[in-house]
Design a protein around this motif. Structure first.
Motif, short mmCIF file in Angstrom:
data_model
loop_
_atom_site.label_atom_id
_atom_site.label_comp_id
_atom_site.label_asym_id
_atom_site.label_seq_id
_atom_site.Cartn_x
_atom_site.Cartn_y
_atom_site.Cartn_z
N UNK A 73 -10.44 14.90 -45.16
CA UNK A 73 -11.20 14.79 -43.86
C UNK A 73 -10.67 15.26 -42.75
N UNK A 74 -11.49 16.10 -42.10
CA UNK A 74 -11.18 16.82 -40.97
C UNK A 74 -12.12 16.46 -39.62
N UNK A 75 -11.63 16.24 -38.76
CA UNK A 75 -12.44 15.70 -37.27
C UNK A 75 -13.24 14.46 -37.63
N UNK A 76 -12.76 13.67 -38.60
CA UNK A 76 -13.38 12.51 -39.00
C UNK A 76 -14.50 12.60 -39.79
N UNK A 77 -14.76 13.95 -40.55
CA UNK A 77 -15.84 14.17 -41.46
C UNK A 77 -15.23 14.67 -42.93
N UNK A 78 -15.96 14.56 -43.75
CA UNK A 78 -15.56 15.03 -45.07
C UNK A 78 -15.70 16.55 -45.31
N UNK A 79 -14.51 17.07 -45.96
CA UNK A 79 -14.27 18.49 -45.94
C UNK A 79 -13.80 18.99 -47.25
N UNK A 80 -14.12 20.31 -47.39
CA UNK A 80 -13.26 20.98 -48.55
C UNK A 80 -12.81 22.33 -47.92
N UNK A 81 -11.68 22.48 -48.31
CA UNK A 81 -10.91 23.79 -47.70
C UNK A 81 -11.01 24.86 -48.65
N UNK A 82 -10.41 25.96 -48.39
CA UNK A 82 -10.50 27.32 -49.34
C UNK A 82 -9.56 26.87 -50.67
N UNK A 83 -10.33 27.30 -51.69
CA UNK A 83 -9.74 27.47 -53.08
C UNK A 83 -10.13 28.56 -53.91
N UNK A 84 -9.39 29.35 -54.33
CA UNK A 84 -9.91 30.51 -54.92
C UNK A 84 -9.50 30.64 -56.51
#
Length: 503
Positions: free
Chosen positions: A415-426
């Motif tokens: 959760x980022x800025x109150x929104x769902x998120x996915x970050x980097x993944x290689x």
């Protein structure tokens, strides 16, 4: 309007490349890629070649900048926990037992024409555009945001352009460029970073792609979270939608610079001739050679009817334009197909960030709003229309389609800025290929139950590039000179993915 961009790099005489050239360009004649790209290989000439060697006469790259989520595109995990599988259902495709995101219904219907790699993996976990597009990681973290760093290896389109020059040195100014990129210079609208990747690297600026510009306006506004999650605002983004009067045009500078007459063009040529006498020694260097090359290319494009017509998408029926999607990416892909049909050989279309960091496919914020309303529908329309169009025109068997992204997204939703998120993944993600020499309807590799790690048949970006070079008729062990003259292999450690090739 779409204008060809020149570099602003200054020569030793104080003139910028843009001053001298007005526009930059690269070109390709009527020969096929195998004929043009034949080059001396570091391997023995008697090594057996498969029937697919040199089958691709042209290449189109669709690049999903920012990194597309494997879970929300081509490797969903419907049986995983909710925080892994996310909000999307998985739907059946034309390949039995293969399921993809429910928001890619048109692609699901043509998966039997595509080749899917579900086992992409590498260790460069921060927007590794350089690695993906050149086969060599950035020399250091800082260089990822310095596109003119001459330590970088060249973009594969630049390599093909360079090898073609060496094979046919008299053919430097054909009507359609060899290495053309749409819809604008990579990372141009990023307010914070200038990302590296699709550039000439140590081959010099003369081997940068011929980047283009567009003129057109978005019909819709969308909420954008600010840089690093600070604030939000409403923005118009042409990748979301564009009005029908979007134009792609290169008519010399006649449209890019109103009032440019043939008389003025002749005067520019005369000025260029005068500059030549003061730059002879300069042109003995790699940079000078590159500049001389671009002089010939630039005048060719300024007077090229062929490229103007190829980029004029108004010649297409509106129903056909709508199939590709009335957004900047879809219309640029359509223009790319027209360029290929007109004789183009390497065309790249970049879905790039637009005026806000963490846009395009970099879904650190508003994951599902962006995927559902922008990204997935845009990809679904443009790619499916391209494949069907190439097939109906008899071009798919000789065209290599590459749909690449630099890494994947985290298995667990944040959760980022109150929104769902996915970050980097290689360590696990997907690439998609189609066309010349490839087994259609094949899936290579697999990931674990969370799409976190590769379970079988790991594939590296170098392997994708080695396979691409094979298909266009070049051994990946072919060497080119770096800026010191040292021979460097095109792909040092990549292997051709023979399991993906016909026969």
């Amino acid at each position: 309007m779409l204008r060809v961009l020149g570099s602003t790099k200054r020569t030793c005489s104080g003139f910028s490349r843009r001053d001298v050239l007005n526009v930059g360009a690269c070109g390709l004649g009527a020969l096929t890629l195998p004929q043009l790209f034949a080059a001396r290989s570091a391997q023995s000439s008697d090594v057996p070649r498969s029937a697919t060697f040199g089958q691709a006469k042209r290449v189109i790259l669709l690049y999903l900048a920012g990194a597309a989520s494997q879970l929300e595109t081509f490797d969903p995990k419907p049986d995983a926990a909710a925080e892994v599988r996310g909000e999307h259902d998985a739907i059946a495709t034309a390949i039995p037992s293969v399921r993809i995101s429910e928001h890619l219904p048109q692609l699901a219907g043509i998966m039997d024409r595509l080749t899917l790699v579900r086992s992409m993996t590498h260790d460069n976990n921060n927007h590794s555009n350089v690695f993906t597009l050149t086969g060599n990681p950035a020399v250091d973290f800082q260089s990822e945001t310095h596109p003119l760093d001459t330590r970088h290896h060249p973009f594969f389109g630049s390599v093909l352009d360079y090898l073609a020059d060496r094979q046919s040195p008299s053919d430097l100014a054909p009507a359609i460029p060899r290495n053309l990129a749409l819809p604008f210079r990579f990372s141009k609208f990023n307010p914070l970073f200038q990302r590296s990747g699709p550039y000439g690297g140590f081959l010099g600026r003369g081997y940068d792609p011929v980047f283009t510009e567009f003129e057109g306006e978005s019909q819709r506004e969308v909420e954008r979270i600010g840089t690093f999650g600070v604030g939000s605002s409403r923005k118009k983004d042409p990748f979301l939608s564009v009005k029908p009067d979007l134009t792609f045009a290169v008519s010399g500078a006649a449209q890019g610079q109103p009032g440019l007459t043939l008389d003025r063009l002749d005067k520019r040529k005369s000025l260029l001739s005068q500059l030549e006498s003061n730059r002879r020694s300069f042109e003995e260097s790699r940079v000078g050679e590159s500049l001389s090359r671009h002089q010939q290319m630039a005048w060719s494009l300024l007077e090229s009817k062929e490229i103007r017509e190829a980029l004029d998408i108004s010649r297409e029926p509106m129903s056909h334009r709508e199939r590709y999607g009335m957004n900047l990416f879809g219309q640029a892909v359509l223009a790319g197909r027209r360029l290929l049909e007109a004789g183009g050989r390497v065309v790249s279309v970049f879905w790039d960030e637009y005026k806000v960091v963490n846009t395009a496919w970099d879904t650190h914020f508003n994951l599902y709003k962006r995927l559902n309303n922008e990204l997935l529908p845009g990809l679904d329309s443009a790619l499916s229309a391209l494949i069907i169009d190439l097939e109906e025109r008899g071009l798919l068997d000789e065209t290599l389609v590459l749909v690449l992204t630099e890494h994947g997204r985290t298995p667990k939703i944040a959760e980022r800025a109150g929104t769902p998120a996915r970050d980097h993944w290689s360590t696990a993600y997907c690439n998609l290929l189609a066309g010349a020499g490839l087994n259609r309807g094949q899936v290579l590799g697999s990931s674990d139950s969370q799409a976190a790690y590769v379970k079988s048949d790991p594939v590296n970006p170098m392997d994708i590039l080695a396979t691409m070079y094979h298909l266009v008729g070049i051994d990946a062990h072919t060497t080119i000179p770096d800026r010191t003259g040292r021979p460097v292999p095109l792909v040092a450690n990549g292997k051709v993915l023979n399991e993906l090739l016909v026969g």
